[in-house]
Design a protein around this motif. Sequence first.
Motif, PDB file in Angstrom:
ATOM      1  N   ASN A  78      42.823  42.383  40.792  1.00 42.58           N
ATOM      2  CA  ASN A  78      43.871  41.583  40.142  1.00 42.58           C
ATOM      3  C   ASN A  78      45.232  41.820  40.789  1.00 42.58           C
ATOM      4  O   ASN A  78      46.022  40.874  40.951  1.00 42.58           O
ATOM      5  N   GLN A  82      47.587  39.009  42.558  1.00 40.71           N
ATOM      6  CA  GLN A  82      48.990  38.805  42.185  1.00 40.71           C
ATOM      7  C   GLN A  82      49.910  38.821  43.400  1.00 40.71           C
ATOM      8  O   GLN A  82      50.946  38.152  43.406  1.00 40.71           O
ATOM      9  N   LYS A 149      44.066  31.091  39.147  1.00 38.49           N
ATOM     10  CA  LYS A 149      45.438  31.120  38.651  1.00 38.49           C
ATOM     11  C   LYS A 149      45.743  32.343  37.795  1.00 38.49           C
ATOM     12  O   LYS A 149      46.907  32.678  37.593  1.00 38.49           O
ATOM     13  N   SER A 150      44.714  32.992  37.276  1.00 38.20           N
ATOM     14  CA  SER A 150      44.930  34.119  36.360  1.00 38.20           C
ATOM     15  C   SER A 150      44.092  35.311  36.790  1.00 38.20           C
ATOM     16  O   SER A 150      43.155  35.191  37.585  1.00 38.20           O
ATOM     17  N   ASP A 151      44.419  36.469  36.239  1.00 41.77           N
ATOM     18  CA  ASP A 151      43.665  37.677  36.530  1.00 41.77           C
ATOM     19  C   ASP A 151      42.253  37.596  35.954  1.00 41.77           C
ATOM     20  O   ASP A 151      41.991  36.858  34.998  1.00 41.77           O
TER      21      ASP A 151
END
Length: 274
Positions: A78, A82, A149-151
Amino acid sequence: MFKQAPLPFIGQKRMFLKHFERLLEDIPNDGEGWTIIDAFGGSGLLSHVAKHLKPEATVIYNDFDGYAERLAHIDDINRLRQAIYPLLANCAKSKKVPNDIKTQIIDVIKGFDGYINEHILCSWLCFSGQQVKTLDELFKEDFWNCIRKSDYPSADGYLDGIEVVSESFHTLLPKYQTDPKALFVLDPPYLCTQQASYKQENYFDLIDFLRLVHLTRPPYVFFSSSKSEFVRFIEAMIEDKWDNWQAFENYERVIVKTSSSYSGKYEDNMVFKF
């Protein structure tokens, strides 16, 4: 219960889950006294589902591809996502990444101070369905903006109660060959297809396929694809009475139609016999 693997894995069998769950209903009660051997464990999704639905069964997940190690490093995965995601902010989704941005992404990856997995990166940066074996191979490919788009969520509990091993199927399966309460879950790499997503290159060839077929006995569930010739092969086994043909006589089959960007439409098969 997880309905898909926590981290990307090609061929994780999530499209077969409802059929697999229905098959497990043939194991009585909560599975007490049973052993479920996921001989080609891949993402561990089938092992997870089996343990969730049959909690008293012994579930053996043969993690030959190091997927459990990936799960242990979700925080690092993650963190790397990021770091890469902002570089793709001005790149259209599913479109080719300009070379200057690609260079910046490579610099971020090379400078990252945590766990790095080339298969995870490939799922973010390569065209759908593409596979690589090393970071160097990844860096030679065109990059595409496929990053999520997200962890990734936590994988806590995913492998709870499951026995994780790592050994060849032809040493693992014979240990349970004569146990009528040992279910063989067989999801090998499809013969004659790309195997770059697997840890050991070319670890499942024609000889291994024949070994596996001769080790197979009920109860089993065997996954295949029309990309390979498995169904045609076992039909020939039955017709010509080749060795171990009885193991496949009167088998049942579930077909799921699917597609990929490279191969077009094809069929995935779940062949089983209890």
